[in-house]
Motif scaffolding. Sequence first.
Motif, PDB file in Angstrom:
ATOM      1  N   THR A 244      -6.401  76.132  25.624  1.00 51.17           N
ATOM      2  CA  THR A 244      -5.919  74.876  25.045  1.00 51.17           C
ATOM      3  C   THR A 244      -6.388  74.715  23.608  1.00 51.17           C
ATOM      4  N   VAL A 245      -7.682  75.063  23.374  1.00 51.09           N
ATOM      5  CA  VAL A 245      -8.214  74.971  22.004  1.00 51.09           C
ATOM      6  C   VAL A 245      -7.481  75.929  21.080  1.00 51.09           C
ATOM      7  N   GLU A 246      -7.206  77.136  21.571  1.00 48.60           N
ATOM      8  CA  GLU A 246      -6.476  78.098  20.749  1.00 48.60           C
ATOM      9  C   GLU A 246      -5.084  77.589  20.404  1.00 48.60           C
ATOM     10  N   GLU A 247      -4.421  76.991  21.379  1.00 48.41           N
ATOM     11  CA  GLU A 247      -3.089  76.460  21.106  1.00 48.41           C
ATOM     12  C   GLU A 247      -3.149  75.332  20.079  1.00 48.41           C
ATOM     13  N   LYS A 248      -4.161  74.461  20.225  1.00 46.01           N
ATOM     14  CA  LYS A 248      -4.300  73.371  19.255  1.00 46.01           C
ATOM     15  C   LYS A 248      -4.626  73.909  17.867  1.00 46.01           C
ATOM     16  N   SER A 249      -5.520  74.922  17.802  1.00 52.26           N
ATOM     17  CA  SER A 249      -5.866  75.494  16.508  1.00 52.26           C
ATOM     18  C   SER A 249      -4.659  76.187  15.875  1.00 52.26           C
ATOM     19  N   LYS A 250      -3.877  76.880  16.707  1.00 54.33           N
ATOM     20  CA  LYS A 250      -2.663  77.503  16.174  1.00 54.33           C
ATOM     21  C   LYS A 250      -1.709  76.447  15.632  1.00 54.33           C
ATOM     22  N   HIS A 251      -1.615  75.343  16.349  1.00 51.85           N
ATOM     23  CA  HIS A 251      -0.753  74.261  15.884  1.00 51.85           C
ATOM     24  C   HIS A 251      -1.267  73.708  14.556  1.00 51.85           C
ATOM     25  N   PHE A 252      -2.605  73.559  14.445  1.00 52.92           N
ATOM     26  CA  PHE A 252      -3.184  73.053  13.203  1.00 52.92           C
ATOM     27  C   PHE A 252      -2.954  74.027  12.056  1.00 52.92           C
ATOM     28  N   VAL A 253      -3.163  75.325  12.314  1.00 55.85           N
ATOM     29  CA  VAL A 253      -2.938  76.333  11.276  1.00 55.85           C
ATOM     30  C   VAL A 253      -1.485  76.335  10.834  1.00 55.85           C
ATOM     31  N   ASN A 254      -0.582  76.207  11.784  1.00 52.34           N
ATOM     32  CA  ASN A 254       0.833  76.162  11.429  1.00 52.34           C
ATOM     33  C   ASN A 254       1.156  74.960  10.558  1.00 52.34           C
ATOM     34  N   ARG A 255       0.547  73.836  10.883  1.00 51.63           N
ATOM     35  CA  ARG A 255       0.776  72.641  10.062  1.00 51.63           C
ATOM     36  C   ARG A 255       0.224  72.835   8.656  1.00 51.63           C
ATOM     37  N   VAL A 256      -0.992  73.459   8.551  1.00 49.94           N
ATOM     38  CA  VAL A 256      -1.576  73.711   7.233  1.00 49.94           C
ATOM     39  C   VAL A 256      -0.693  74.666   6.436  1.00 49.94           C
ATOM     40  N   GLU A 257      -0.188  75.701   7.115  1.00 49.71           N
ATOM     41  CA  GLU A 257       0.693  76.640   6.427  1.00 49.71           C
ATOM     42  C   GLU A 257       1.960  75.947   5.935  1.00 49.71           C
ATOM     43  N   GLU A 258       2.514  75.077   6.764  1.00 47.71           N
ATOM     44  CA  GLU A 258       3.709  74.353   6.341  1.00 47.71           C
ATOM     45  C   GLU A 258       3.419  73.480   5.124  1.00 47.71           C
ATOM     46  N   LYS A 259       2.276  72.775   5.160  1.00 44.64           N
ATOM     47  CA  LYS A 259       1.935  71.933   4.014  1.00 44.64           C
ATOM     48  C   LYS A 259       1.663  72.767   2.770  1.00 44.64           C
ATOM     49  N   SER A 260       0.964  73.908   2.932  1.00 45.29           N
ATOM     50  CA  SER A 260       0.696  74.772   1.779  1.00 45.29           C
ATOM     51  C   SER A 260       1.995  75.309   1.196  1.00 45.29           C
ATOM     52  N   GLN A 261       2.940  75.658   2.069  1.00 44.02           N
ATOM     53  CA  GLN A 261       4.227  76.112   1.565  1.00 44.02           C
ATOM     54  C   GLN A 261       4.935  75.007   0.801  1.00 44.02           C
ATOM     55  N   ASP A 262       4.830  73.786   1.299  1.00 44.33           N
ATOM     56  CA  ASP A 262       5.433  72.662   0.574  1.00 44.33           C
ATOM     57  C   ASP A 262       4.780  72.476  -0.785  1.00 44.33           C
ATOM     58  N   LEU A 263       3.439  72.584  -0.833  1.00 42.44           N
ATOM     59  CA  LEU A 263       2.730  72.436  -2.105  1.00 42.44           C
ATOM     60  C   LEU A 263       3.120  73.544  -3.080  1.00 42.44           C
ATOM     61  N   ILE A 264       3.244  74.765  -2.565  1.00 38.08           N
ATOM     62  CA  ILE A 264       3.631  75.883  -3.434  1.00 38.08           C
ATOM     63  C   ILE A 264       5.026  75.662  -4.001  1.00 38.08           C
ATOM     64  N   HIS A 265       5.930  75.207  -3.155  1.00 37.40           N
ATOM     65  CA  HIS A 265       7.290  74.938  -3.641  1.00 37.40           C
ATOM     66  C   HIS A 265       7.294  73.836  -4.696  1.00 37.40           C
ATOM     67  N   LYS A 266       6.499  72.786  -4.457  1.00 38.43           N
ATOM     68  CA  LYS A 266       6.420  71.708  -5.444  1.00 38.43           C
ATOM     69  C   LYS A 266       5.822  72.208  -6.746  1.00 38.43           C
ATOM     70  N   TRP A 267       4.756  73.032  -6.653  1.00 40.87           N
ATOM     71  CA  TRP A 267       4.129  73.574  -7.857  1.00 40.87           C
ATOM     72  C   TRP A 267       5.101  74.458  -8.628  1.00 40.87           C
ATOM     73  N   GLU A 268       5.876  75.261  -7.895  1.00 36.26           N
ATOM     74  CA  GLU A 268       6.867  76.103  -8.567  1.00 36.26           C
ATOM     75  C   GLU A 268       7.919  75.258  -9.267  1.00 36.26           C
ATOM     76  N   GLU A 269       8.349  74.183  -8.624  1.00 35.41           N
ATOM     77  CA  GLU A 269       9.339  73.314  -9.256  1.00 35.41           C
ATOM     78  C   GLU A 269       8.766  72.664 -10.518  1.00 35.41           C
ATOM     79  N   LYS A 270       7.521  72.171 -10.443  1.00 31.71           N
ATOM     80  CA  LYS A 270       6.890  71.556 -11.611  1.00 31.71           C
ATOM     81  C   LYS A 270       6.688  72.564 -12.733  1.00 31.71           C
TER      82      LYS A 270
END
Length: 356
Positions: A244-270
């Motif tokens: 269960t902890v692994e699944e939650k951590s994977k979910h958290f990592v996926n969310r962080v990756e999604e947010k980092s990808q969003d930040l990278i896209h925003k930085w590229e646009e700026k």
Amino acid sequence: MARRRRGRSSNNQHRETPQNRRGRVPYKALREPALFAKQSGYETEISHEKLTIAQARKGTPAQRPVRVYADGIFDLFHSGHARALMQAKNVFPNTYLIVGVCSDELTHKLKGYTVMTEDERYEALRHCRYVDEVLRDAPWTLTPEFLKKHKIDFVAHDDIPYTSAGSEDVYKHIKEAGMFVATQRTEGISTSDLITRIVRDYDIYVRRNLQRGYTARELNVGFIKENKYRLQNQVDKMKETVRTVEEKSKHFVNRVEEKSQDLIHKWEEKSREFIGNFLELFGPDRAWHAIQERSGRMLQALSPYSSPRGSPSSSPTRRRSVSPDSLPPSASASPPSSPFSPKKRNRSSIKATSGY
């Protein structure tokens, strides 16, 4: 005439037919459990003549249903049993199904130990929708006296020879008498298959029942095995927690990756926007003009009133410098020097030498 026609139609609607009578029997059977057969046999005032299979298939009057008998152990009653009884019930248009269930004593003697008791097996059959009557303590072999006693027209069973009690097929004489109707077995499900699953996964089911509150004594489990199973349960719980902890951590990592990808896209646009603005301001078309404008401002700040001879004026508002030749003699004379100028020091030094 119209009234007579309406009257006839109403009489036809309320007229009782064999089909309507048959329709009421299943409805009642679905609301109440099936009856137990009398040990004394079937008693009726209606004549019970012997039927052939052809006559039974054509249909019989409602007051004379075809009495079909099916017997068995029915231990761990399952869908295979129910499907066989459904076939026996529907083999003829007007069927009254009697199911015989063997007792524990006879079954343990001739076949083996059962999981369910005879009373439990009786009740399981009584609540099957296709059964009209349950015969307790059914015989292992069907005799002519038994068939006559219960007014049985046909016997339903699968067509595979049933070897038991020293006979190659206990239904052989029934088949020879033309009283046998065959049903089909359901592949993949049987009482033996269910017991095999339980025996194969014995440890899993013991641990399951220990978790549900059964004692080791009730499960016939020793002290060492009990502790072993309980330890395994704890280990499984820990594994489940880790999973269960692994699944939650994977979910958290996926969310962080999604947010980092969003930040990278925003930085590229700026960054693209910044580079575009920079090129728009300092590109090849406007760079030299900006340099000239800035150099002119720097020269004006360093020398706001005059500039060297011959140097072009960088500012249109700067006054033109005048050459010394064009000035009058009074204006061309050098301005008075300061007391500390080099000429003054030379004169004073001359006077001092002459006085000496």
